[in-house]
Design a protein around this motif. Structure first.
Motif, mmCIF file in Angstrom:
data_model
loop_
_atom_site.group_PDB
_atom_site.id
_atom_site.type_symbol
_atom_site.label_atom_id
_atom_site.label_comp_id
_atom_site.label_asym_id
_atom_site.label_seq_id
_atom_site.Cartn_x
_atom_site.Cartn_y
_atom_site.Cartn_z
ATOM 1 N N UNK A 103 49.742 60.217 6.093
ATOM 2 C CA UNK A 103 50.168 60.213 4.795
ATOM 3 C C UNK A 103 50.097 61.420 3.688
ATOM 4 N N UNK A 104 49.074 62.103 4.108
ATOM 5 C CA UNK A 104 48.679 63.485 3.425
ATOM 6 C C UNK A 104 49.506 64.498 3.947
ATOM 7 N N UNK A 127 45.624 50.032 2.876
ATOM 8 C CA UNK A 127 44.453 50.580 2.172
ATOM 9 C C UNK A 127 44.498 52.151 2.109
ATOM 10 N N UNK A 128 45.197 52.685 3.128
ATOM 11 C CA UNK A 128 45.419 54.006 2.929
ATOM 12 C C UNK A 128 46.412 54.233 1.829
ATOM 13 N N UNK A 129 47.362 53.640 1.897
ATOM 14 C CA UNK A 129 48.386 53.935 0.777
ATOM 15 C C UNK A 129 47.880 53.805 -0.594
ATOM 16 N N UNK A 130 47.003 52.530 -0.973
ATOM 17 C CA UNK A 130 46.431 52.414 -2.205
ATOM 18 C C UNK A 130 45.635 53.448 -2.509
ATOM 19 N N UNK A 153 47.090 59.445 -6.447
ATOM 20 C CA UNK A 153 46.148 60.272 -7.096
ATOM 21 C C UNK A 153 45.627 59.373 -8.419
ATOM 22 N N UNK A 154 46.218 58.365 -8.851
ATOM 23 C CA UNK A 154 45.498 57.599 -10.097
ATOM 24 C C UNK A 154 44.488 56.791 -9.791
ATOM 25 N N UNK A 190 38.055 57.792 -4.947
ATOM 26 C CA UNK A 190 38.687 57.712 -3.689
ATOM 27 C C UNK A 190 37.706 57.994 -2.488
ATOM 28 N N UNK A 191 36.767 59.034 -2.862
ATOM 29 C CA UNK A 191 35.957 59.392 -1.734
ATOM 30 C C UNK A 191 34.682 58.285 -1.344
ATOM 31 N N UNK A 192 34.243 57.601 -2.650
ATOM 32 C CA UNK A 192 33.422 56.415 -2.503
ATOM 33 C C UNK A 192 33.966 55.444 -1.856
ATOM 34 N N UNK A 193 35.430 54.846 -2.184
ATOM 35 C CA UNK A 193 36.123 53.743 -1.632
ATOM 36 C C UNK A 193 36.239 53.940 -0.006
#
Length: 536
Positions: free
Chosen positions: A414-415, A328-331, A335-336, A340-343
Motif C-alpha cells: 500500500x505504501x 488492518x493494513x488499510x485501516x 494518516x488520520x 500507528x507504530x504502537x498498533x
C-alpha cells in the motif's frame, strides 16, 4: 564607465586518489581473504576425500571436487566478474533444492525403511552371524565395546583380551585384528582406552542391546559374539551362505533357504515358505511405491475426500489471513489514525511467537471442559472432537498465525502505491470504496500475487499445524487412519510411518507425488495471475 571583470569560479577539484599505501593494503587484504577462503575449500575437499574413497561414494567425491574447482577457477583470478555473483546462488540452489529433489526421487524407487536399511551383503552377514552357537571348548574373551559414532546405533568395535593368553584384538563386522600393547590401554585384562574411540558404560551397553544382539565379529572358525556385558565367546555358525546359488543352508538340519520376494522385500524362505529371518535389505523396486500410492485401497479410499479438504483448507487459509491482514493494513495506512507504530507493533506479536508454541497454546484453548474459549463464552462445544468444529478451530488458529505476515506485506504494498493515483480517482468522482476496488486493490495484487501463491503451496502441505493442533483427528472407530482434519501430507505420513515401521522409500514416493501436485497447482495459479501484468 568602468567594468568589473569577474574571474569564473574554479570548479571544485576531484578528491585525491587513494594513496599508494592505502591501495596496496586494500589489495593485500582482499588477496589474503581469497587465499584463506580458497584454502579452506581445497582443505575441506582434501580432508573428505579419504572417507569418500573408503566408502566408494564416487558421485559425492566427483561433486565435491567439481565444486572446489569451480570456486577456485571463479575467485582465484580477476576475470569472469558475473560468475562471482552467479556461482554462490547457483551452488546453493543445487545443494538445497535440486539435490534434495533428485535424492528423494531416487529414494522413492527403493524399499528403504525399517528392516531394509542395510545392503544385501550386510544383511546376510547379520543373519549368518546371529546363528553362532557356543561349544564347550569355545575361546572366551574379556569384552569392551566402543564406538566412533553413536553409543546407541554404532558402528561398534569389540576390544577383546583373550582369557587364555592375554592377546589383545579389535573386532568389527569385517573381521578380527590383533593389536599391539601400545595401541590401547589395558587395565586388569580389559581394554579401557583406544585412540578415537568412546567406550560404552554397562548402562549404554544395555541401551544398545537390540543393535548389539545382531552384531558379530567374523573369524576363520566362525564368529565372536557378546556373552553378557563384559564377556564374549567365539563360536561356530550353523548357517552357511553359498554365493554361487545365492542360498543359505543350515548345516545342522540341511535345510536350504532361497530368496523370494514378499511385497516390496526379499527374504530367505525354506521350501515350506517359512522365513529364516525377518531381516531384509535395501533393494530397487522401480515404480512399485508409486503403484501402491494409486492402487492401495487404504490410500485411494479416502484420497478424494482428503484432497478436497486440503484444497479448501489451503484456500481458506490464504483468504482469511490475507483478508484480515489487508483490512488492518488499510485501516492503519490512513494518516488520520494516531499511534500507528504502537498498533502495528501489537499486531505483529503473533508473528513474533514461535508457531509450535502458539499451536500448543491454542490446542489448550479448545479443550471442551477446561478450555479458555468455552469458559469465556459459556459454550459447550467439542472443538476437537467433531469434524466440523475441528476444521473451524484449525482455520481460526491458522488465521491468527498468518495474518501478521499478510499485514506486513499489504502495508508495504500500500505504501508503494503512488498517492497521485488515489487523488486522480477521487477527482474523477470515485468513492473511497470504488477507488480502492478499481485502483488500489489491482495495483496491490501485482505485488502480492506471487506471495499468495506461495502461501497456498505452504498451507497445502502444512503438516505442523495439523499435527500440533488436531493430530489429524477426530477419528472414527471404523477408520483410525484417516482423520477429519487430515491433509494429504499428514494422512500419507501416518501410513508411511505408522505401526508397520518407517517405510522411507514409500514416503519418498508420496513426497514426489505431492511435489508434482503442488507444482501443477502453483503453475496454474501463476498462469492466472498473468492478467495482472496489464495493470499499470
Amino acid at each position: 564607465m568602468s567594468q568589473t571583470l569577474t574571474r569564473p569560479a574554479t570548479p571544485p577539484a576531484d578528491p585525491p586518489p587513494p594513496t599508494g599505501r592505502r591501495q596496496t593494503s586494500t589489495t593485500v587484504g582482499v588477496l589474503a581473504v581469497k587465499i584463506v577462503f580458497l584454502g579452506i575449500v581445497v582443505g575441506v575437499a582434501a580432508a573428505l576425500t579419504p572417507q569418500l574413497l573408503a566408502s566408494e561414494r564416487w558421485a559425492f567425491l566427483a561433486a565435491l571436487w567439481a565444486i572446489a574447482l569451480v570456486l577456485v577457477a571463479t575467485y582465484a583470478t580477476g576475470r569472469g566478474l558475473p560468475a562471482k555473483y552467479l556461482v554462490p546462488g547457483t551452488l546453493f540452489l543445487c545443494l538445497f533444492v535440486v539435490y534434495p529433489v533428485i535424492a528423494t526421487a531416487q529414494l522413492s524407487t527403493t524399499n528403504f525403511g525399517d528392516g531394509t536399511r542395510t545392503s544385501k551383503e550386510d544383511a546376510i552377514a547379520r543373519i549368518v552371524g546371529a546363528s553362532v552357537v557356543q561349544t564347550p571348548d569355545a575361546p572366551r574373551y574379556n569384552l569392551s565395546i566402543a564406538t566412533q559414532g553413536s553409543v546407541t546405533d554404532g558402528p561398534f568395535t569389540y576390544f577383546l583380551v583373550s582369557q587364555e593368553d592375554g592377546t589383545v584384538f579389535s573386532g568389527t563386522a569385517d573381521g578380527l585384528e590383533e593389536l599391539d600393547d601400545g595401541d590401547v590401554t589395558v587395565v586388569e585384562d580389559r581394554v579401557t582406552e583406544a585412540g578415537g574411540f568412546e567406550f560404552l558404560t554397562p548402562q549404554q551397553v544395555n541401551d544398545a542391546g537390540e543393535v548389539l544382539s545382531e552384531f558379530s565379529v567374523k573369524t576363520d572358525d566362525g564368529a565372536i559374539r557378546q556373552l553378557g556385558i563384559r564377556e564374549a565367546f567365539e563360536g561356530t555358525t550353523t548357517l552357511q551362505y553359498d554365493e554361487a546359488t545365492d542360498t543359505i543352508t543350515n548345516t545342522q538340519t540341511d535345510v536350504t533357504y532361497e530368496i523370494e520376494r514378499v511385497g516390496d522385500r526379499e527374504f530367505f524362505l525354506d521350501p515350506d515358505g517359512n522365513r529364516l529371518s525377518d531381516q531384509s535389505w535395501k533393494a530397487n523396486v522401480g515404480f512399485a511405491n508409486f503403484e501402491r500410492v494409486f492402487t492401495d485401497s487404504r490410500i485411494s479410499g479416502d484420497f478424494l475426500r482428503i484432497f478436497v479438504w486440503t484444497v479448501v483448507f489451503a484456500t481458506l487459509s490464504v483468504v482469511t489471513t490475507f483478508g484480515l491482514g489487508l483490512l488492518l493494513a488499510t485501516t492503519l495506512n490512513d494518516p488520520r489514525v494516531r499511534g500507528q507504530k504502537v498498533y502495528r507493533s501489537i499486531l505483529l506479536l503473533p508473528y513474533a511467537i514461535p508457531g509450535f508454541i502458539s499451536l500448543l497454546v491454542w490446542a489448550s484453548f479448545y479443550n471442551r471442559d477446561f478450555g479458555l474459549i468455552n469458559d469465556l463464552l459459556g459454550l459447550d462445544i467439542n472443538w476437537l472432537g467433531e469434524t466440523g468444529w475441528a476444521r473451524t478451530a484449525l482455520i481460526i488458529t491458522n488465521t491468527w498465525l498468518g495474518f501478521p505476515y499478510m499485514f506486513l506485506v499489504a502495508t508495504g504494498a500500500l505504501q508503494s502505491i503512488p498517492p497521485d493515483l488515489k487523488e486522480a480517482a477521487s477527482i474523477d468522482g470515485a468513492s473511497g470504496f470504488y477507488g480502492f476496488r478499481k485502483v488500489t486493490f489491482p495495483l496491490l495484487l501485482v505485488s502480492v500475487a506471487p506471495l499468495l501463491v506461495a502461501t497456498f503451496a505452504f498451507n497445502f502441505n502444512n503438516f505442523t499445524a495439523i499435527f500440533l493442533l488436531t493430530e489429524g483427528g477426530p477419528f472414527t472407530p471404523d477408520n483410525p487412519t484417516a482423520g477429519g482434519t487430515d491433509l494429504l501430507i499428514s494422512y500419507t505420513i501416518r501410513l508411511a510411518f505408522g505401526a508397520g515401521g518407517a517405510q522411507i522409500g514409500f514416503a519418498a514416493a508420496i513426497s514426489v507425488c505431492l511435489f508434482v501436485l503442488t507444482g501443477v497447482i502453483a503453475a496454474l495459479q501463476f498462469r492466472l495471475t498473468r492478467s495482472l501484468e496489464d495493470v499499470s
